[in-house]
Design a protein around this motif. Structure first.
Motif, PDB file in Angstrom:
ATOM      1  N   LEU A   1       3.719   5.816 -23.018  1.00  4.93           N
ATOM      2  CA  LEU A   1       4.478   7.066 -23.079  1.00  4.93           C
ATOM      3  C   LEU A   1       3.643   8.272 -23.486  1.00  4.93           C
ATOM      4  CD1 LEU A   1       7.663   5.692 -24.882  1.00  4.93           C
ATOM      5  CD2 LEU A   1       7.375   6.120 -22.428  1.00  4.93           C
ATOM      6  N   HIS A   2       2.773   8.087 -24.492  1.00  7.02           N
ATOM      7  CA  HIS A   2       2.052   9.229 -25.046  1.00  7.02           C
ATOM      8  C   HIS A   2       0.561   8.927 -25.164  1.00  7.02           C
ATOM      9  CE1 HIS A   2       5.860  11.159 -26.007  1.00  7.02           C
ATOM     10  NE2 HIS A   2       6.251  10.028 -26.594  1.00  7.02           N
ATOM     11  N   ARG A   3      -0.242   9.900 -24.776  1.00  5.18           N
ATOM     12  CA  ARG A   3      -1.695   9.761 -24.901  1.00  5.18           C
ATOM     13  C   ARG A   3      -2.067   9.833 -26.388  1.00  5.18           C
ATOM     14  NH1 ARG A   3      -5.998  13.714 -21.761  1.00  5.18           N
ATOM     15  NH2 ARG A   3      -7.923  12.548 -22.235  1.00  5.18           N
ATOM     16  N   PRO A   4      -2.807   8.860 -26.899  1.00  6.66           N
ATOM     17  CA  PRO A   4      -3.129   8.872 -28.333  1.00  6.66           C
ATOM     18  C   PRO A   4      -4.139   9.961 -28.676  1.00  6.66           C
ATOM     19  CG  PRO A   4      -4.230   7.049 -27.252  1.00  6.66           C
ATOM     20  CD  PRO A   4      -3.333   7.663 -26.221  1.00  6.66           C
ATOM     21  N   PRO A   5      -4.025  10.543 -29.865  1.00  3.95           N
ATOM     22  CA  PRO A   5      -5.049  11.473 -30.347  1.00  3.95           C
ATOM     23  C   PRO A   5      -6.192  10.670 -30.963  1.00  3.95           C
ATOM     24  CG  PRO A   5      -3.350  11.252 -32.001  1.00  3.95           C
ATOM     25  CD  PRO A   5      -2.927  10.374 -30.844  1.00  3.95           C
ATOM     26  N   TYR A   6      -7.221  11.374 -31.418  1.00  2.00           N
ATOM     27  CA  TYR A   6      -8.269  10.688 -32.179  1.00  2.00           C
ATOM     28  C   TYR A   6      -7.757  10.362 -33.573  1.00  2.00           C
ATOM     29  CZ  TYR A   6     -12.284  11.316 -29.043  1.00  2.00           C
ATOM     30  OH  TYR A   6     -13.167  11.226 -27.993  1.00  2.00           O
ATOM     31  N   PHE A   7      -7.992   9.130 -34.008  1.00  3.88           N
ATOM     32  CA  PHE A   7      -7.743   8.730 -35.390  1.00  3.88           C
ATOM     33  C   PHE A   7      -9.103   8.573 -36.057  1.00  3.88           C
ATOM     34  CE2 PHE A   7      -3.847   7.542 -33.274  1.00  3.88           C
ATOM     35  CZ  PHE A   7      -2.853   7.795 -34.223  1.00  3.88           C
ATOM     36  N   GLN A   8      -9.291   9.234 -37.194  1.00  2.00           N
ATOM     37  CA  GLN A   8     -10.568   9.197 -37.898  1.00  2.00           C
ATOM     38  C   GLN A   8     -10.677   7.907 -38.700  1.00  2.00           C
ATOM     39  OE1 GLN A   8     -12.227  12.219 -37.231  1.00  2.00           O
ATOM     40  NE2 GLN A   8     -14.135  11.226 -37.868  1.00  2.00           N
ATOM     41  N   VAL A   9     -11.682   7.097 -38.383  1.00  2.00           N
ATOM     42  CA  VAL A   9     -11.926   5.848 -39.098  1.00  2.00           C
ATOM     43  C   VAL A   9     -12.869   6.101 -40.271  1.00  2.00           C
ATOM     44  CG1 VAL A   9     -12.735   3.462 -38.910  1.00  2.00           C
ATOM     45  CG2 VAL A   9     -11.620   4.561 -36.947  1.00  2.00           C
ATOM     46  N   SER A  10     -13.903   6.905 -40.007  1.00  2.00           N
ATOM     47  CA  SER A  10     -14.852   7.317 -41.048  1.00  2.00           C
ATOM     48  C   SER A  10     -15.381   8.687 -40.640  1.00  2.00           C
ATOM     49  CB  SER A  10     -15.999   6.314 -41.181  1.00  2.00           C
ATOM     50  OG  SER A  10     -16.868   6.404 -40.063  1.00  2.00           O
ATOM     51  N   GLU A  11     -16.296   9.210 -41.419  1.00  2.00           N
ATOM     52  CA  GLU A  11     -16.857  10.527 -41.109  1.00  2.00           C
ATOM     53  C   GLU A  11     -17.545  10.531 -39.751  1.00  2.00           C
ATOM     54  OE1 GLU A  11     -20.194  13.580 -42.973  1.00  2.00           O
ATOM     55  OE2 GLU A  11     -19.256  12.096 -44.281  1.00  2.00           O
ATOM     56  N   THR A  12     -18.069   9.381 -39.324  1.00  2.00           N
ATOM     57  CA  THR A  12     -18.830   9.295 -38.071  1.00  2.00           C
ATOM     58  C   THR A  12     -18.120   8.488 -36.980  1.00  2.00           C
ATOM     59  OG1 THR A  12     -19.991   7.363 -38.977  1.00  2.00           O
ATOM     60  CG2 THR A  12     -21.066   9.516 -39.223  1.00  2.00           C
ATOM     61  N   HIS A  13     -16.933   7.975 -37.271  1.00  2.00           N
ATOM     62  CA  HIS A  13     -16.281   7.029 -36.367  1.00  2.00           C
ATOM     63  C   HIS A  13     -14.837   7.460 -36.101  1.00  2.00           C
ATOM     64  CE1 HIS A  13     -15.185   2.477 -35.637  1.00  2.00           C
ATOM     65  NE2 HIS A  13     -15.154   3.202 -34.526  1.00  2.00           N
ATOM     66  N   LYS A  14     -14.467   7.568 -34.814  1.00  2.00           N
ATOM     67  CA  LYS A  14     -13.080   7.878 -34.463  1.00  2.00           C
ATOM     68  C   LYS A  14     -12.740   7.205 -33.140  1.00  2.00           C
ATOM     69  CE  LYS A  14     -14.459  12.381 -32.533  1.00  2.00           C
ATOM     70  NZ  LYS A  14     -14.241  13.847 -32.618  1.00  2.00           N
TER      71      LYS A  14
END
Length: 351
Positions: A302-315
């Protein structure tokens, strides 16, 4: 300490006019390239890796166009430069090594002529000074008897040596950014390792920023500082090499890693990703990987996911990282990756 951004992509959308339709090849990508790093862009064939990089050097096919977005380099937006303006950047500031050196080298000109031509055009080095520099470059890329080799033609070289010549031409003008578009695809494993080690040493010697494009995660394990995973014209996950190999978050990254031959079990079929990539002529609703993802959630359609921040360098762009999502463990193959020495030491002929 804050790293210097060499090239910055913001909300880039690239389309191709084909059969009175528009193919949406790059879908809203944003990306920063940092000074002195090695960034690997990985994904299946058709994911948009080469199309993205061609925008960095003004080599987009004639039926392709930037619909929206910007690419900042050297203090200006390079998305709509004229060919004359590109000639000041291409080769001199941003260089590219193509997949097949036999098609990028001129079969009618000697190796020496081709290297000297690059030096003449971009650095105004001519005559004996150009010849001397050409010898230095061939030595730097590991070609023996460079004075003799300068007089020879591409057909007199092996595939690995032709690729070394292509690399010599690319670094001849001291570019700030070097794009390597699957430079080891046509080479056997032993020569692959040699070319990768060569690129690593040249990166340090010439102060290069590398963009390494490949479909093979195993190839980039020891050359990349960061890895951007592309699928259907979008970067779905980006992080350091350690983060992508040992703590991947997107189901597509899980699938790519699971497909590595090193993770196979003797006597059992190798893992393969089911289904096919989406049709980029049509609008994509939700997560483009959902139809091929056995763990897809209802919201993925249904919806395109946004970026989820895993760490300062990882999303990563996956709804699995939403706090409301069910906890789904990566496949068994991913959990066993730590037992295989990808990031350090020798692995399967690669260093």
């Amino acid at each position: 300490m804050e790293r210097e951004v060499v090239l910055s992509v913001r909300d880039l959308n690239v389309k191709f006019r084909m059969r009175k339709k528009a193919l949406h090849a790059i879908r809203g990508i944003s990306l920063d390239l940092y000074q002195g790093e090695s960034l690997a862009i990985v994904g299946e064939s058709g994911s948009g890796k080469s199309v993205l990089s061609k925008n960095f050097i003004g080599l987009l096919d004639k039926n392709g166009y930037v619909e929206s977005g910007t690419i900042q380099f050297g203090g200006k937006d390079i998305t709509h430069l004229k060919e004359k303006e590109w000639e000041q950047i291409r080769g001199g500031q941003i260089a590219m090594i193509m997949q097949d050196p036999m098609t990028s080298l001129n079969p009618l000109k000697s190796i020496g002529w081709q290297i000297c031509e690059a030096l003449k055009y971009h650095r105004k080095i001519v005559g004996q000074a150009a010849q001397k520099k050409a010898v230095e470059l061939l030595t730097d890329v590991g070609i023996t008897e460079p004075e003799t080799r300068l007089k020879q033609y591409p057909h007199e070289f092996s595939g690995g040596m032709r690729q070394r010549v292509a690399i010599a031409i690319a670094v001849a003008c001291n570019p700030q950014v070097l794009i390597c578009d699957e430079p080891t695809t046509a080479l056997d494993v032993t020569i692959q390792a040699q070319i990768l080690n060569l690129l690593k040493s040249l990166k340090d010697r010439y102060g290069l920023t590398l963009v390494f494009i490949t479909h093979d995660l195993g190839v980039v394990a020891n050359i990349a500082d960061r890895i951007a995973v592309m699928y259907a014209g979008d970067i779905v996950e980006i992080g350091t090499c350690d983060e992508i190999f040992y703590d991947p978050k997107h189901p597509y990254t899980w699938a790519l890693l699971s497909s590595l031959p090193q993770l196979g079990t003797k006597g059992e079929k190798l893992y393969s990703i089911q289904g096919t990539p989406p049709n980029l002529y049509l609008p994509i609703r939700g997560d483009a990987f959902a139809p091929r993802n056995p763990n897809a959630l209802a919201i993925d359609y249904l919806h395109r996911p946004p970026y989820f921040q895993v760490s300062e360098t990882h999303k990563a762009k996956t709804w699995l990282l939403d706090s409301r999502a069910p906890k789904i463990a990566p496949p068994e193959q991913i959990q066993s990756i730590r037992s295989i020495c990808f990031l350090g030491g020798e692995t399967d002929g690669r260093e």
